[in-house]
Write a protein that holds these residues in place. Structure first.
Motif, mmCIF file in Angstrom:
data_model
loop_
_atom_site.group_PDB
_atom_site.id
_atom_site.type_symbol
_atom_site.label_atom_id
_atom_site.label_comp_id
_atom_site.label_asym_id
_atom_site.label_seq_id
_atom_site.Cartn_x
_atom_site.Cartn_y
_atom_site.Cartn_z
ATOM 1 N N VAL A 351 -0.798 -6.501 14.816
ATOM 2 C CA VAL A 351 0.638 -6.474 15.106
ATOM 3 C C VAL A 351 0.892 -6.666 16.597
ATOM 4 N N GLY A 352 0.076 -6.026 17.434
ATOM 5 C CA GLY A 352 0.253 -6.178 18.878
ATOM 6 C C GLY A 352 0.047 -7.614 19.336
ATOM 7 N N THR A 353 -0.973 -8.285 18.791
ATOM 8 C CA THR A 353 -1.210 -9.687 19.139
ATOM 9 C C THR A 353 -0.048 -10.562 18.702
ATOM 10 N N PHE A 354 0.481 -10.301 17.504
ATOM 11 C CA PHE A 354 1.612 -11.086 17.005
ATOM 12 C C PHE A 354 2.832 -10.915 17.900
ATOM 13 N N ILE A 355 3.122 -9.695 18.301
ATOM 14 C CA ILE A 355 4.288 -9.441 19.152
ATOM 15 C C ILE A 355 4.123 -10.136 20.502
ATOM 16 N N PHE A 356 2.933 -10.027 21.080
ATOM 17 C CA PHE A 356 2.696 -10.659 22.375
ATOM 18 C C PHE A 356 2.847 -12.174 22.282
ATOM 19 N N ALA A 357 2.202 -12.780 21.280
ATOM 20 C CA ALA A 357 2.230 -14.240 21.162
ATOM 21 C C ALA A 357 3.621 -14.757 20.825
ATOM 22 N N SER A 358 4.360 -14.017 20.023
ATOM 23 C CA SER A 358 5.648 -14.506 19.537
ATOM 24 C C SER A 358 6.790 -14.259 20.503
ATOM 25 N N TYR A 359 6.744 -13.162 21.258
ATOM 26 C CA TYR A 359 7.906 -12.779 22.058
ATOM 27 C C TYR A 359 7.640 -12.668 23.556
ATOM 28 N N LEU A 360 6.407 -12.450 23.959
ATOM 29 C CA LEU A 360 6.141 -12.146 25.365
ATOM 30 C C LEU A 360 5.380 -13.245 26.092
ATOM 31 N N ASN A 361 4.544 -13.974 25.403
ATOM 32 C CA ASN A 361 3.715 -14.970 26.067
ATOM 33 C C ASN A 361 4.550 -16.155 26.522
ATOM 34 N N GLN A 362 3.999 -16.910 27.488
ATOM 35 C CA GLN A 362 4.699 -18.071 28.028
ATOM 36 C C GLN A 362 5.040 -19.072 26.937
ATOM 37 N N GLN A 363 4.137 -19.299 26.010
ATOM 38 C CA GLN A 363 4.377 -20.188 24.890
ATOM 39 C C GLN A 363 3.447 -19.790 23.751
ATOM 40 N N ASN A 364 3.871 -20.115 22.562
ATOM 41 C CA ASN A 364 3.049 -19.781 21.396
ATOM 42 C C ASN A 364 2.112 -20.938 21.094
ATOM 43 N N ASN A 365 0.895 -20.625 20.716
ATOM 44 C CA ASN A 365 -0.082 -21.621 20.285
ATOM 45 C C ASN A 365 -1.185 -20.898 19.523
ATOM 46 N N VAL A 366 -2.129 -21.660 18.988
ATOM 47 C CA VAL A 366 -3.176 -21.014 18.186
ATOM 48 C C VAL A 366 -4.063 -20.124 19.046
ATOM 49 N N ARG A 367 -4.201 -20.463 20.341
ATOM 50 C CA ARG A 367 -5.062 -19.646 21.199
ATOM 51 C C ARG A 367 -4.439 -18.289 21.487
ATOM 52 N N SER A 368 -3.103 -18.210 21.502
ATOM 53 C CA SER A 368 -2.468 -16.912 21.708
ATOM 54 C C SER A 368 -2.565 -16.039 20.457
ATOM 55 N N MET A 369 -2.723 -16.666 19.282
ATOM 56 C CA MET A 369 -2.924 -15.908 18.038
ATOM 57 C C MET A 369 -4.391 -15.573 17.797
ATOM 58 N N LEU A 370 -5.289 -16.287 18.459
ATOM 59 C CA LEU A 370 -6.724 -16.137 18.219
ATOM 60 C C LEU A 370 -7.235 -14.702 18.281
ATOM 61 N N PRO A 371 -6.812 -13.860 19.253
ATOM 62 C CA PRO A 371 -7.419 -12.519 19.351
ATOM 63 C C PRO A 371 -7.336 -11.684 18.093
ATOM 64 N N MET A 372 -6.348 -11.932 17.223
ATOM 65 C CA MET A 372 -6.264 -11.115 16.007
ATOM 66 C C MET A 372 -7.239 -11.591 14.926
ATOM 67 N N GLY A 373 -7.913 -12.724 15.139
ATOM 68 C CA GLY A 373 -8.786 -13.300 14.121
ATOM 69 C C GLY A 373 -9.836 -12.359 13.569
ATOM 70 N N PRO A 374 -10.633 -11.690 14.416
ATOM 71 C CA PRO A 374 -11.646 -10.765 13.871
ATOM 72 C C PRO A 374 -11.051 -9.644 13.032
ATOM 73 N N ALA A 375 -9.901 -9.108 13.451
ATOM 74 C CA ALA A 375 -9.269 -8.038 12.676
ATOM 75 C C ALA A 375 -8.828 -8.549 11.310
ATOM 76 N N VAL A 376 -8.277 -9.768 11.263
ATOM 77 C CA VAL A 376 -7.879 -10.347 9.981
ATOM 78 C C VAL A 376 -9.107 -10.550 9.093
ATOM 79 N N GLY A 377 -10.192 -11.076 9.668
ATOM 80 C CA GLY A 377 -11.408 -11.290 8.891
ATOM 81 C C GLY A 377 -11.972 -10.000 8.331
ATOM 82 N N VAL A 378 -11.959 -8.930 9.122
ATOM 83 C CA VAL A 378 -12.497 -7.641 8.663
ATOM 84 C C VAL A 378 -11.649 -7.077 7.528
ATOM 85 N N LEU A 379 -10.321 -7.133 7.666
ATOM 86 C CA LEU A 379 -9.453 -6.575 6.624
ATOM 87 C C LEU A 379 -9.506 -7.399 5.343
ATOM 88 N N VAL A 380 -9.672 -8.713 5.470
ATOM 89 C CA VAL A 380 -9.839 -9.547 4.278
ATOM 90 C C VAL A 380 -11.121 -9.164 3.548
#
Length: 566
Positions: A351-380
């Motif tokens: 959730v923190g990565t999503f908020i940062f990438a969507s509302y706080l970062n200079q621009q959204n891209n796949v690299r700004s979403m990347l940090p949540m990848g391991p957490a998504v993989g573990v929960l899946v």
């Protein structure tokens, strides 16, 4: 399969997926890290003490880049041993990718999940696979991030002060690679309080990381007269995207879902029918709504003014639905906190990565979403029934196929700009060549002898050549009457996945190009036009170099006309 065999298997799969891309041309922000590495080899303690033209005019490097230099120090060390070739760099950055995957494996085992499935599911996402083919700081940050968290959890479980110290050092390394990793500090505090609040004093070990980060910022202040962290935060938060909160949320969900689209293939095995129906209805509603309106700049695509087609609306609706599943995966797992307190950490991570990438970062891209990848993989992996091996393979196969297709398209796109840059220098013949645009096009053009246009102080003379890429970063049309087109237009056609196209609404590396990370559609050809100046640059009207909607629209229309004429 024993742990050692699992580790070897995960490393082998990662290497097998990434080695085919070691010949990829430098692209996007790669040149910034390479230039800094070149500076480091000459002045080891002054990584950013040189000027660079990255935003259309010459600026100090510390002002042009928003990341600390640890990745550039790594590049400098590799270049010292093996040279600065693409193959050497990509092979070197294979190690952080393997480290990130192994960190994911370790985190999954710590919550009793299957580490191999979690690691492979992370690897199979477009965000991770594409980002691992660059020589930027993002995957290295994820490597330090996951390993630091895994060591910290191990320290809590074993009451090991050594593990706390090692984790704190890795936190410092992560932050000195990318400032986003500062989120590790509150994340580790939350992790400590939820797993074992009686070990709260262990958070004092994080002061080691804080001291190292503070020492680096003190150095930047002494060298450049400003604290680099504050400058980067000011730039990131201060950029006005021109989007409403609704649009930012829609684009954020689209990029989260597109970055981790494999969750769609796993969805039948990890979500209830009620959740799947709700996500499907939301995706259909978005598709119907967007198909009925004209696509406006306020929704994320700066110059995409065509009426939304069903093909575009359905793909965007699919990505948004996948993004909803990613967030639901994070939020719904909080209910299992009593059995597994570490789940709170993963939920906050996503959730923190999503908020940062969507509302706080200079621009959204796949690299700004990347940090949540391991957490998504573990929960899946945690939700999968491991006895259904055939189902897991059936989900992973299309996930890998899709991610590899996106990675191959990005590989071809990057190499196209290398070929076009070299060709532009050749067609200019003995005339000096000036280039607009940046990223890999600028890197290879300058390496071949060209110079970048400074919009605030253009220096070309009458008779010089000017190369203008289509759909490039920080590009302006040469004003009419000042230049005449040369008889050569350079193009390299794409494949069937569109990644960076305002017309297609795809912006893998920048949401300013479109609201989707990619689109299954024939992309526009990577192209540039070489002009011959009839007047010196001193007589060229000066103005903004950014891609405002009106100028992008004019450039797109003019490019379409010239494409038909030439």
């Amino acid at each position: 399969m024993g742990q050692h065999k699992q580790i070897l298997f995960v490393c082998a799969v990662t290497a097998a997926c990434l080695i085919p891309f070691v010949g990829k041309a430098f692209s996007v922000d790669d040149p910034l890290f390479i230039w800094a590495a070149t500076q480091i080899r000459q002045h080891p303690l002054d990584a950013y003490g040189f000027p660079v033209n990255w935003y259309g005019t010459s600026m100090p490097m510390w002002e042009s880049t928003h990341n600390p230099p640890l990745a550039s120090y790594y590049i400098a060390a590799v270049a010292k041993l093996f040279g600065m070739s693409e193959v050497a760099m990509h092979l070197a950055f294979l190690l952080p990718a393997i480290g990130a995957v192994l960190g994911t494996w370790k985190l999954a085992t710590q919550i009793g999940s299957n580490g191999t499935v979690a690691a492979v599911a992370t690897l199979a996402s477009p965000a991770f696979l594409v980002s691992s083919t660059y020589v930027m700081c993002d995957v290295m940050t994820v490597c330090f991030f996951t390993c630091a968290l895994a060591l910290w959890v191990e320290g809590l479980q074993n009451r090991s002060q050594t593990r706390f110290l090692m984790a704190s050092l890795l936190v410092a390394a992560a932050v000195l690679t990318k400032y986003f990793a500062l989120s590790l500090l509150p994340l580790l505090v939350a992790c400590t309080l939820t797993i074992d609040w009686r070990q709260s004093l262990s958070v004092l070990w994080l002061l080691v990381a804080v001291a190292i980060i503070a020492a680096y910022e003190w150095l930047t202040f002494r060298l450049y007269g400003t604290v680099h962290l504050w400058h980067a935060m000011f730039i990131a938060v201060g950029v006005d995207r021109g989007l409403s909160r609704f649009a930012q949320t829609a684009v954020g969900l689209s990029f989260a879902g597109g970055s981790f689209l494999p969750i769609v293939f796993f969805a039948p095995f990890i979500f209830s029918k009620r959740v799947l129906c709700a996500a499907a209805l939301l995706a259909v509603a978005v598709a119907v709504y967007l198909q009925e309106i004209a696509w406006r700049p306020q929704l994320g695509a700066i110059s995409y003014h065509q009426r939304m087609t069903w093909a575009v609306a359905c793909q965007l609706g699919l990505f948004i639905g996948a993004g909803v599943l990613v967030l639901w995966l994070a939020l719904s797992d909080v209910r299992g906190i009593r059995k597994q307190p570490l789940l709170v950490t993963f939920s906050l991570w996503i959730v923190g990565t999503f908020i940062f990438a969507s509302y706080l970062n200079q621009q959204n891209n796949v690299r700004s979403m990347l940090p949540m990848g391991p957490a998504v993989g573990v929960l899946v992996a945690r939700r999968l029934d491991l006895s259904r091996r055939l189902a897991i393979v059936a989900a992973l196969a299309p996930a890998f196929a899709l991610s590899l297709a996106v990675a191959c398209a990005d590989y071809a796109w990057a190499n196209s700009w290398r070929e076009i840059a070299v060709s532009a220098v050749k067609v200019s013949r003995d005339r000096p060549l000036w280039v607009e645009g940046h990223w890999g096009f600028q890197w290879y053009a300058e390496a071949a002898g060209a110079r970048s246009v400074d919009f605030l102080d253009p220096e070309w003379k009458a008779g010089d050549c000017i190369a203008v890429p289509f759909d490039g970063a920080d590009v302006k049309d040469p004003p009419e009457g000042c230049v005449a087109p040369a008889p050569t237009r350079l193009e390299r056609p794409g494949d069937w996945v569109s990644l960076m196209s305002r017309r297609n609404g795809a912006g893998l590396h920048s949401a300013f190009f479109g609201p989707m990370p990619f689109r299954i559609a024939a992309p526009e050809a990577a192209s540039c036009t070489v002009f011959v100046a009839t007047k010196p640059g001193a007589e060229w009207p000066k103005g903004e170099s950014v891609d405002d909607p009106s100028e992008s629209e004019r450039r797109s229309a003019r490019a379409a006309k010239t494409r038909g004429a030439w």
